[in-house]
Design a protein around this motif. Sequence first.
Motif, PDB file in Angstrom:
ATOM      1  N   HIS A 203       0.765  -1.298  -0.138  1.00  0.00           N
ATOM      2  CA  HIS A 203      -0.002   0.198  -0.131  1.00  0.00           C
ATOM      3  C   HIS A 203       0.843   1.209  -0.107  1.00  0.00           C
ATOM      4  O   HIS A 203       2.223   1.020   0.216  1.00  0.00           O
ATOM      5  CB  HIS A 203      -0.920  -0.022   1.208  1.00  0.00           C
TER       6      HIS A 203
ATOM      7  N   PHE B 281      11.037  -4.797   5.665  1.00  0.00           N
ATOM      8  CA  PHE B 281      10.148  -3.742   5.020  1.00  0.00           C
ATOM      9  C   PHE B 281      10.554  -3.510   3.633  1.00  0.00           C
ATOM     10  O   PHE B 281      11.695  -2.943   3.481  1.00  0.00           O
ATOM     11  CB  PHE B 281      10.192  -2.524   6.010  1.00  0.00           C
TER      12      PHE B 281
ATOM     13  N   HIS C 221       4.576   0.062  -0.038  1.00  0.00           N
ATOM     14  CA  HIS C 221       5.372  -0.778   0.797  1.00  0.00           C
ATOM     15  C   HIS C 221       4.635  -1.673   1.626  1.00  0.00           C
ATOM     16  O   HIS C 221       3.512  -1.806   1.546  1.00  0.00           O
ATOM     17  CB  HIS C 221       6.231   0.514   1.921  1.00  0.00           C
TER      18      HIS C 221
HETATM   19  O1  LIG Z   1       5.119  -1.867  10.250  1.00  0.00           O
HETATM   20  C1  LIG Z   1       5.571  -1.156   9.366  1.00  0.00           C
HETATM   21  O2  LIG Z   1       6.536  -0.935   9.375  1.00  0.00           O
HETATM   22  C2  LIG Z   1       4.794  -0.478   8.392  1.00  0.00           C
HETATM   23  C3  LIG Z   1       3.539   0.316   8.670  1.00  0.00           C
HETATM   24  C4  LIG Z   1       3.042   0.819   7.745  1.00  0.00           C
HETATM   25  O3  LIG Z   1       3.049   0.862   6.472  1.00  0.00           O
HETATM   26  C5  LIG Z   1       1.648   1.712   8.062  1.00  0.00           C
HETATM   27  O4  LIG Z   1       1.340   2.181   9.213  1.00  0.00           O
HETATM   28  O5  LIG Z   1       1.078   2.428   7.156  1.00  0.00           O
END
Ligand SMILES: O=C(O)CCC(=O)C(=O)O
Length: 198
Positions: free
Chosen positions: A115, A139, A172
């Motif tokens: 997303h 990530f 990501h």
């Molecule tokens: O957990 C993560 O590193 C990413 C979290 C994320 O992409 C978000 O909260 O939008």
Amino acid sequence: MTDLFNDLPAPDVDWYPDWLAPAPAERMLARLIDEVQWRQDTMGTPAGRVALPRLTAWQGEPDAVYIYSGIRNVPEPWTPAVAELKAAAEATSGARFNSVLLNRYRSGADSMGWHADREPELGRQPVIASVSLGVARTFDLRHNKTGVVQSFSLKGGSLLVMKGDTQAEWRHRVPKQPRVSGERINLTFRWVTPRQPG
Ligand SMILES: O=C(O)CCC(=O)C(=O)O
Ligand SMILES: [Fe+2]
């Protein structure tokens, strides 16, 4: 951003792998597990509502209202450990934040799919400060046009600041990692433009 010498695209991020020392990071993880009201949210799919593969919470200023899937989300008030992390993330990034999405990955079976964080209330070039605590998780950032992937190992105590066109040009995710058994909490601090009433 494009690098002049290898012209591979690179996301516009600042990376602080050792932002918190190990002992304070461990204490912060325990405080967050204890003080945050963790929720099991669901999402709509063609097959009906299913549980998200993680626990979540949303905190911030009362006017930092976030419209998500047509639902008006009013944040919970800041809790003490989250407020401390917010102040520290503001000091490092030079940005201001009025809300945070917290995600709790109970094990490597929990995840977040591809997303971008590009809701209109975040603005065109949002600065998003991502704090990680607990076990390291992969990530991935994937460039929309070229498919180039840049991966980080977001270890406990690290800070990744995403800015510029990172949300516009990249997606990501946090993939499942079945061999990881430990727990991880991630906080993404954001600035949500307060909505005009009506
Ligand atoms: O957990 C993560 O590193 C990413 C979290 C994320 O992409 C978000 O909260 O939008
Ligand atoms: Fe995200």
